[in-house]
Design a protein around this motif. Structure first.
Motif, PDB file in Angstrom:
ATOM      1  N   THR A  32     -13.354 -12.627  -3.799  1.00 50.95           N
ATOM      2  CA  THR A  32     -12.590 -11.391  -3.678  1.00 50.95           C
ATOM      3  C   THR A  32     -13.006 -10.437  -4.801  1.00 50.95           C
ATOM      4  OG1 THR A  32     -10.752 -12.727  -2.878  1.00 50.95           O
ATOM      5  CG2 THR A  32     -10.255 -10.473  -3.470  1.00 50.95           C
ATOM      6  N   PHE A  33     -13.012  -9.146  -4.483  1.00 55.17           N
ATOM      7  CA  PHE A  33     -13.413  -8.138  -5.456  1.00 55.17           C
ATOM      8  C   PHE A  33     -12.316  -7.104  -5.621  1.00 55.17           C
ATOM      9  CE2 PHE A  33     -17.268  -9.903  -3.755  1.00 55.17           C
ATOM     10  CZ  PHE A  33     -18.052 -10.086  -4.875  1.00 55.17           C
ATOM     11  N   SER A  34     -12.323  -6.457  -6.767  1.00 49.89           N
ATOM     12  CA  SER A  34     -11.389  -5.379  -7.056  1.00 49.89           C
ATOM     13  C   SER A  34     -12.193  -4.127  -7.401  1.00 49.89           C
ATOM     14  CB  SER A  34     -10.510  -5.775  -8.244  1.00 49.89           C
ATOM     15  OG  SER A  34      -9.787  -4.674  -8.721  1.00 49.89           O
ATOM     16  N   LEU A  35     -11.760  -2.977  -6.861  1.00 50.57           N
ATOM     17  CA  LEU A  35     -12.372  -1.688  -7.184  1.00 50.57           C
ATOM     18  C   LEU A  35     -11.347  -0.832  -7.918  1.00 50.57           C
ATOM     19  CD1 LEU A  35     -14.002  -0.648  -3.774  1.00 50.57           C
ATOM     20  CD2 LEU A  35     -15.092  -1.815  -5.681  1.00 50.57           C
ATOM     21  N   LYS A  36     -11.781  -0.203  -9.007  1.00 45.64           N
ATOM     22  CA  LYS A  36     -10.916   0.720  -9.756  1.00 45.64           C
ATOM     23  C   LYS A  36     -11.774   1.833 -10.326  1.00 45.64           C
ATOM     24  CE  LYS A  36      -7.408  -2.540 -11.015  1.00 45.64           C
ATOM     25  NZ  LYS A  36      -6.901  -3.487 -11.927  1.00 45.64           N
ATOM     26  N   TRP A  37     -11.190   3.036 -10.392  1.00 45.34           N
ATOM     27  CA  TRP A  37     -11.892   4.123 -11.067  1.00 45.34           C
ATOM     28  C   TRP A  37     -12.098   3.719 -12.517  1.00 45.34           C
ATOM     29  CZ3 TRP A  37     -14.123   7.449  -8.093  1.00 45.34           C
ATOM     30  CH2 TRP A  37     -13.524   7.891  -6.912  1.00 45.34           C
ATOM     31  N   SER A  38     -13.266   3.986 -13.081  1.00 45.87           N
ATOM     32  CA  SER A  38     -13.548   3.638 -14.478  1.00 45.87           C
ATOM     33  C   SER A  38     -12.878   4.583 -15.459  1.00 45.87           C
ATOM     34  CB  SER A  38     -15.053   3.631 -14.747  1.00 45.87           C
ATOM     35  OG  SER A  38     -15.636   2.566 -14.044  1.00 45.87           O
ATOM     36  N   ASN A  39     -12.573   5.797 -14.988  1.00 47.90           N
ATOM     37  CA  ASN A  39     -11.819   6.727 -15.825  1.00 47.90           C
ATOM     38  C   ASN A  39     -10.698   7.308 -14.976  1.00 47.90           C
ATOM     39  OD1 ASN A  39     -12.995   8.696 -14.203  1.00 47.90           O
ATOM     40  ND2 ASN A  39     -14.607   9.128 -15.664  1.00 47.90           N
ATOM     41  N   SER A  40      -9.804   8.016 -15.584  1.00 47.77           N
ATOM     42  CA  SER A  40      -8.636   8.511 -14.853  1.00 47.77           C
ATOM     43  C   SER A  40      -8.933   9.788 -14.074  1.00 47.77           C
ATOM     44  CB  SER A  40      -7.472   8.755 -15.814  1.00 47.77           C
ATOM     45  OG  SER A  40      -7.861   9.697 -16.789  1.00 47.77           O
ATOM     46  N   LYS A  41     -10.105  10.392 -14.287  1.00 49.49           N
ATOM     47  CA  LYS A  41     -10.416  11.657 -13.621  1.00 49.49           C
ATOM     48  C   LYS A  41     -10.907  11.392 -12.192  1.00 49.49           C
ATOM     49  CE  LYS A  41     -12.796  15.996 -14.116  1.00 49.49           C
ATOM     50  NZ  LYS A  41     -13.585  16.882 -14.914  1.00 49.49           N
ATOM     51  N   THR A  42     -10.144  11.848 -11.214  1.00 56.07           N
ATOM     52  CA  THR A  42     -10.529  11.694  -9.815  1.00 56.07           C
ATOM     53  C   THR A  42     -10.546  13.037  -9.090  1.00 56.07           C
ATOM     54  OG1 THR A  42      -8.257  11.247  -9.135  1.00 56.07           O
ATOM     55  CG2 THR A  42      -9.646   9.342  -9.659  1.00 56.07           C
ATOM     56  N   GLU A  43     -10.272  14.117  -9.825  1.00 57.85           N
ATOM     57  CA  GLU A  43     -10.354  15.458  -9.253  1.00 57.85           C
ATOM     58  C   GLU A  43     -11.393  16.244 -10.041  1.00 57.85           C
ATOM     59  OE1 GLU A  43      -6.592  17.378  -8.886  1.00 57.85           O
ATOM     60  OE2 GLU A  43      -5.664  15.648  -7.943  1.00 57.85           O
ATOM     61  N   PHE A  44     -12.319  16.867  -9.312  1.00 56.15           N
ATOM     62  CA  PHE A  44     -13.428  17.562  -9.931  1.00 56.15           C
ATOM     63  C   PHE A  44     -13.517  18.975  -9.380  1.00 56.15           C
ATOM     64  CE2 PHE A  44     -14.384  13.067  -9.636  1.00 56.15           C
ATOM     65  CZ  PHE A  44     -14.794  12.756 -10.910  1.00 56.15           C
ATOM     66  N   GLY A 143     -10.519  10.533  -4.212  1.00 58.33           N
ATOM     67  CA  GLY A 143     -10.646  11.602  -5.179  1.00 58.33           C
ATOM     68  C   GLY A 143     -10.876  12.904  -4.442  1.00 58.33           C
ATOM     69  N   SER A 144     -11.127  13.972  -5.183  1.00 60.81           N
ATOM     70  CA  SER A 144     -11.380  15.250  -4.532  1.00 60.81           C
ATOM     71  C   SER A 144     -12.357  16.075  -5.361  1.00 60.81           C
ATOM     72  CB  SER A 144     -10.084  16.023  -4.306  1.00 60.81           C
ATOM     73  OG  SER A 144      -9.473  16.354  -5.532  1.00 60.81           O
ATOM     74  N   LEU A 145     -13.041  16.967  -4.668  1.00 62.50           N
ATOM     75  CA  LEU A 145     -14.009  17.864  -5.284  1.00 62.50           C
ATOM     76  C   LEU A 145     -13.763  19.255  -4.740  1.00 62.50           C
ATOM     77  CD1 LEU A 145     -16.742  18.591  -6.737  1.00 62.50           C
ATOM     78  CD2 LEU A 145     -17.869  17.911  -4.619  1.00 62.50           C
ATOM     79  N   TYR A 146     -13.782  20.255  -5.623  1.00 61.62           N
ATOM     80  CA  TYR A 146     -13.692  21.644  -5.190  1.00 61.62           C
ATOM     81  C   TYR A 146     -14.968  22.354  -5.627  1.00 61.62           C
ATOM     82  CZ  TYR A 146     -12.319  26.433  -4.507  1.00 61.62           C
ATOM     83  OH  TYR A 146     -12.294  27.741  -4.084  1.00 61.62           O
ATOM     84  N   VAL A 147     -15.671  22.936  -4.655  1.00 61.84           N
ATOM     85  CA  VAL A 147     -16.901  23.679  -4.930  1.00 61.84           C
ATOM     86  C   VAL A 147     -16.609  25.155  -4.774  1.00 61.84           C
ATOM     87  CG1 VAL A 147     -19.286  24.097  -4.197  1.00 61.84           C
ATOM     88  CG2 VAL A 147     -18.345  21.779  -4.112  1.00 61.84           C
ATOM     89  N   GLU A 148     -16.917  25.945  -5.801  1.00 63.84           N
ATOM     90  CA  GLU A 148     -16.698  27.394  -5.761  1.00 63.84           C
ATOM     91  C   GLU A 148     -17.988  28.094  -5.364  1.00 63.84           C
ATOM     92  OE1 GLU A 148     -15.298  28.713  -9.552  1.00 63.84           O
ATOM     93  OE2 GLU A 148     -13.868  27.084  -9.703  1.00 63.84           O
ATOM     94  N   GLY A 149     -17.881  29.078  -4.495  1.00 65.57           N
ATOM     95  CA  GLY A 149     -19.014  29.950  -4.166  1.00 65.57           C
ATOM     96  C   GLY A 149     -20.079  29.311  -3.309  1.00 65.57           C
ATOM     97  N   GLN A 150     -20.671  30.118  -2.435  1.00 69.14           N
ATOM     98  CA  GLN A 150     -21.759  29.654  -1.583  1.00 69.14           C
ATOM     99  C   GLN A 150     -23.081  30.057  -2.220  1.00 69.14           C
ATOM    100  OE1 GLN A 150     -21.265  30.577   2.509  1.00 69.14           O
ATOM    101  NE2 GLN A 150     -23.361  30.121   3.047  1.00 69.14           N
ATOM    102  N   LYS A 151     -24.052  29.179  -2.163  1.00 66.50           N
ATOM    103  CA  LYS A 151     -25.330  29.427  -2.808  1.00 66.50           C
ATOM    104  C   LYS A 151     -26.455  29.020  -1.868  1.00 66.50           C
ATOM    105  CE  LYS A 151     -27.963  29.853  -6.587  1.00 66.50           C
ATOM    106  NZ  LYS A 151     -28.230  31.073  -7.231  1.00 66.50           N
ATOM    107  N   LEU A 152     -27.441  29.907  -1.703  1.00 68.08           N
ATOM    108  CA  LEU A 152     -28.626  29.573  -0.919  1.00 68.08           C
ATOM    109  C   LEU A 152     -29.457  28.581  -1.715  1.00 68.08           C
ATOM    110  CD1 LEU A 152     -30.490  30.047   1.524  1.00 68.08           C
ATOM    111  CD2 LEU A 152     -31.538  31.904   0.218  1.00 68.08           C
TER     112      LEU A 152
END
Length: 158
Positions: A32-44, A143-152
């Motif tokens: 059996t395995f356990s998964l955990k975030w290595s740091n507390s930051k899960t929102e970027f 977790g979540s990620l927010y990307v600002e602005g569209q870029k070619l």
């Protein structure tokens, strides 16, 4: 022909809403395995996905009594695209002895969250993205990620 069938399978799994008989990474394991975030930051949040990459770090621990392998997968899901259920952007297989832990990393950059328009130009797409790191069966870190602005990113070659 091999490339086409692989590409078709990836495209199919990206949009498939049913329940697969065996999820990606599924297999017989005697531990059996356990998964955990290595740091507390899960929102970027990134303002320039071309310049700013994010690294997701996950701690995988063998909490069973014998050695074994675990396949950890990382997916993203754009909130503004109703067609894509989730898209795989990385996976790693680790072998761990009982009680052993290992930190694994997944990097998200402009290549991860891009799309092509009708002209074939490739753009980073602004908006919110859900992030899922999983063993494919019973553990799901979110977790979540927010990307600002569209870029070619790349113009279509003529």
């Amino acid at each position: 022909k091999c490339e086409r069938s692989f590409h078709s399978a990836v495209q199919f799994s990206k949009y498939y809403k049913g329940t697969p008989l065996w999820p990606f990474g599924y297999g017989l394991s005697y531990t059996t395995f356990s998964l955990k975030w290595s740091n507390s930051k899960t929102e970027f949040s990134v303002s320039n996905i071309n310049r700013d990459a994010i690294t997701l770090t996950v701690n995988v621990t063998n909490i069973g009594r014998i050695a074994g392998d675990e396949v950890v997968q990382a997916y993203f899901k754009p909130d503004n695209d109703p067609l894509i259920i989730k898209q795989l952007f990385g996976f790693q297989r680790v072998h761990l002895e009982p009680g052993q832990s290992q930190v694994i990393r997944f990097v998200m950059d402009y290549r991860t969250v891009c799309t092509a328009d009708k002209n074939g130009d490739i753009y980073s797409v602004p908006g919110h993205y859900g992030i899922i790191v999983t063993n494919g069966v019973d553990q799901h870190l979110k977790g979540s990620l927010y990307v600002e602005g569209q870029k070619l990113l790349v113009e279509k070659f003529n």
